[in-house]
Design an enzyme around this catalytic site. Structure first.
Site, PDB file in Angstrom:
ATOM      1  N   ASN A  85       0.830  -1.053   0.061  1.00 37.54           N
ATOM      2  CA  ASN A  85      -0.185   0.199  -0.015  1.00 37.54           C
ATOM      3  C   ASN A  85       0.932   1.336   0.016  1.00 37.54           C
ATOM      4  OD1 ASN A  85      -2.369   1.504   0.165  1.00 37.54           O
ATOM      5  ND2 ASN A  85      -3.336  -0.019   1.580  1.00 37.54           N
ATOM      6  N   HIS A 115      23.919  -1.281  11.153  1.00 34.35           N
ATOM      7  CA  HIS A 115      25.246  -0.371  11.385  1.00 34.35           C
ATOM      8  C   HIS A 115      26.052  -1.108  12.405  1.00 34.35           C
ATOM      9  CE1 HIS A 115      24.147   2.928   8.693  1.00 34.35           C
ATOM     10  NE2 HIS A 115      23.064   2.738   9.344  1.00 34.35           N
TER      11      HIS A 115
END
Length: 185
Positions: A85, A115
């Site tokens: 959507n 990270h």
């Protein structure tokens, strides 16, 4: 021969996002996103052609409603009849696979980018990704977050706004932050 930064990225190894090849890929993706997101009024068939031009795989009947955002596009594979959507974000530094018949609500974020936890390594500019695999016939409610490395089993339900930090078993319903199993089939 040493791996390129792109090869390292796709393999889920530490890599440098500022690498010229990856920067060129990111620039090409931005140009594609401008075209794709301008295609809101286009037919699903016309948008499908754009998806097939850019994604790693696109099954029959796929619908991705603009606006849509991703890092590269080429690491995304969508099975048949997948529906995303409005306003979905897919950070696809590594593989993102979504199985047949899965429905994804508005504003969902699927985030493979990660990270290093070590501050010095992080400061050096290195990063990595962990793949996300979402099974078939999954329903993901609006504004849910799927975090790096998560696998979602077939027929699972992710509640709206859930923050999914761990794998979700097939047939389970998870809700909350962090997402917890509240029902199983």
């Amino acid at each position: 021969m040493p791996k390129s930064e792109k090869q390292k990225m796709i393999a889920g190894e530490l890599y440098r996002a500022g690498d010229p090849e990856l920067q060129a890929d990111a620039a090409a993706n931005k140009a594609w996103l401008v075209r794709y997101n301008a295609a809101l009024a286009a037919s699903p068939a016309e948008r499908r052609v754009l998806l097939m031009e850019h994604f790693g795989g696109v099954g029959a009947g796929v619908v991705v409603r603009p606006p849509f955002h991703c890092d590269y596009g080429y690491n995304i594979t969508l099975g048949a009849d997948v529906f995303l959507n409005f306003g979905c974000i897919v950070l696809d530094v590594v593989a993102v696979t979504i199985g047949d018949g899965t429905q994804v609500g508005p504003g969902v974020q699927i985030l493979t980018a990660d990270h290093p936890r070590d501050a010095e390594t992080r400061r050096s500019g290195l990063e990595f990704g962990r793949p996300i695999a979402i099974g078939a016939n999954v329903w993901i409610g609006g504004a849910a977050l799927i975090l790096p490395g998560v696998t979602v089993g077939d027929d699972a339900v992710i509640g709206a706004g859930a923050v999914v930090t761990r794998d979700v078993p097939a047939g389970a319903t998870v809700v909350g932050n962090p997402a917890r199993v509240v029902a199983t089939r």
